[in-house]
Scaffold this motif. Structure first.
Motif, mmCIF file in Angstrom:
data_model
loop_
_atom_site.group_PDB
_atom_site.id
_atom_site.type_symbol
_atom_site.label_atom_id
_atom_site.label_comp_id
_atom_site.label_asym_id
_atom_site.label_seq_id
_atom_site.Cartn_x
_atom_site.Cartn_y
_atom_site.Cartn_z
ATOM 1 N N ALA A 39 0.877 -1.169 0.000
ATOM 2 C CA ALA A 39 0.000 0.000 0.000
ATOM 3 C C ALA A 39 0.911 1.214 0.000
ATOM 4 C CB ALA A 39 -0.919 -0.007 1.223
ATOM 5 N N ASP A 40 0.365 2.372 -0.170
ATOM 6 C CA ASP A 40 1.183 3.578 -0.235
ATOM 7 C C ASP A 40 2.050 3.696 1.021
ATOM 8 O OD1 ASP A 40 2.207 6.016 -1.089
ATOM 9 O OD2 ASP A 40 0.602 7.151 -0.108
ATOM 10 N N GLY A 41 3.365 3.604 0.828
ATOM 11 C CA GLY A 41 4.287 3.771 1.940
ATOM 12 C C GLY A 41 4.421 2.580 2.865
ATOM 13 N N VAL A 42 3.945 1.398 2.468
ATOM 14 C CA VAL A 42 4.035 0.193 3.294
ATOM 15 C C VAL A 42 4.775 -0.881 2.502
ATOM 16 C CG1 VAL A 42 2.777 -1.586 4.557
ATOM 17 C CG2 VAL A 42 1.886 0.750 4.484
ATOM 18 N N LEU A 43 6.002 -1.196 2.935
ATOM 19 C CA LEU A 43 6.840 -2.155 2.227
ATOM 20 C C LEU A 43 6.885 -3.489 2.977
ATOM 21 C CD1 LEU A 43 9.942 0.050 1.275
ATOM 22 C CD2 LEU A 43 7.744 -0.205 0.079
ATOM 23 N N TRP A 44 6.818 -4.576 2.212
ATOM 24 C CA TRP A 44 6.910 -5.933 2.739
ATOM 25 C C TRP A 44 8.255 -6.518 2.338
ATOM 26 C CZ3 TRP A 44 4.155 -10.482 -0.135
ATOM 27 C CH2 TRP A 44 4.445 -11.695 0.511
ATOM 28 N N MET A 45 9.006 -7.034 3.334
ATOM 29 C CA MET A 45 10.299 -7.654 3.087
ATOM 30 C C MET A 45 10.402 -8.942 3.902
ATOM 31 S SD MET A 45 12.394 -4.080 3.445
ATOM 32 C CE MET A 45 11.413 -3.706 4.887
#
Length: 359
Positions: A39-45
């Motif tokens: 989502a805008d500004g939400v990164l999954w790593m």
């Protein structure tokens, strides 16, 4: 960095079978050293961890001129190398200023000390922080007698109990001692992370005061290990608080969180893939635990048993290191039956806790 739009809530890959009908998986996992924008500004790593799980999910929230990081992996060479690759790759533009922990387990919080040294401010529930500091001070040698007695309490033989106690890894290597100061997460607390407003909700069972984060716009929930999409996080009792009713704690927390769940939210778990269908998943996990309780009731009708005897009836006599965790999970369910007045227990001369059906 890979960028993907969130599919419409009614679209995506609705999985069946192992994942259970009713869960929606809109994203594929990020490659090592890469991030996916959910989502805008939400990164999954992802970071690697040893054992069956193989990975832990971490999330970075864009705070403008800095990042907030949700969980940080364990403190071993592979995980820390992968974390540094992310810091110098997808996150290289800005520093991590806030480290927010869902719970204290080493695969989620072990890297805390390393990130604090680099300038991150740690946030955690009080129970999570105190457990993290307590566990980081332990060594296998000092805990060996206690762990051996705990394994005997589960119903293992003297040889099994000693061997499995000796196999426990040095927790100081997986979670070095974090600093004494932290910022506390509390139930109902309002936070701003990633330019979004969030509400803190505390769970329990898998870990005391397990924090989850619910976006006020209704689009996201960072759930950690409180509700994983296809596996059930362990509710086994542990050596530090062996009589805690972890099953009852989880069922109670599940009821509270289920009342808040909205199937439109994208659920960001601590392992596996983000999904939609949180209400369904919470009910599914609760059904699994209730089925275990029903089987144990039937076992108690046959006669008294220990946690280990019950487990060996299902798995056979060959004992693996992981079976100590499985026995602890069986024990948790037996203790829950006892708390509900459906079982009674007595400590035997062999050091094991023996359960029988309540008269």
């Amino acid at each position: 960095m890979q960028l993907k739009q969130i599919p419409d809530p009614v679209g995506g890959d609705v999985s069946v079978g192992a994942h259970g009908r009713g869960l929606n998986f809109p994203e594929e996992p990020p490659r090592p050293g890469k991030a996916i924008e959910l989502a805008d500004g939400v990164l999954w790593m992802r970071l690697p961890v040893a054992g069956r799980l193989q990975h832990v999910n971490i999330y970075a929230l864009d705070d403008g001129d800095e990042w907030t990081l949700i969980d940080c992996g364990q403190q071993d060479a592979a995980s820390m190398e992968a974390l540094q690759a992310l810091l110098s790759g997808p996150l290289r533009r800005k520093p991590v200023r806030n480290l927010v922990l869902t719970h204290h387990h080493a695969d989620h919080a072990g890297g805390t000390a390393s990130l604090v040294v680099q300038g991150a401010r740690p946030w955690a529930s009080r129970a999570a922080w105190l457990h993290l500091r307590m566990l980081s001070l332990e060594t296998p040698g000092t805990m060996l007698p206690t762990r051996t007695a705990f394994n005997r309490w589960l119903g293992m033989s003297s040889e099994e109990a000693a061997a499995l106690a000796a196999a426990v890894k040095n927790l100081t290597l997986l979670a070095p001692t974090p600093p004494p100061g932290y910022r506390r997460l509390e139930e109902g607390q309002a936070l701003t992370m990633g330019r979004r407003s969030w509400r803190v909700r505390l769970g329990d069972g898998h870990a005391p005061e397990h924090a989850s984060f619910w976006s006020e716009d209704g689009s996201l929930v960072i759930i950690g290990d409180q509700a994983l999409p296809s596996i059930s996080a362990s509710l086994g009792v542990d050596v530090h608080e062996p009589h805690r009713d972890t099953v009852g704690d989880w069922l109670s927390a599940s009821s509270r969180l289920g009342a808040l769940a909205d199937e439109r939210r994208l659920v960001l778990p601590g392992h596996e893939r983000p999904y939609r269908g949180l209400s369904f998943r919470l009910r599914q996990i609760a059904d699994k635990h209730n089925a275990v309780l029903a089987r144990l009731r039937s076992s108690l009708e046959i006669g008294p048993c220990t946690a280990m005897q019950t487990l060996k009836q299902a798995l056979g006599d060959e004992l693996l290191q992981e079976d100590s965790s499985a026995a602890a999970e069986v024990m948790a369910h037996l203790l829950h039956l006892e708390k509900r007045g459906e079982a009674v227990s007595q400590l035997g001369k062999d050091g094991a806790l023996h359960f029988a059906r309540a008269s």
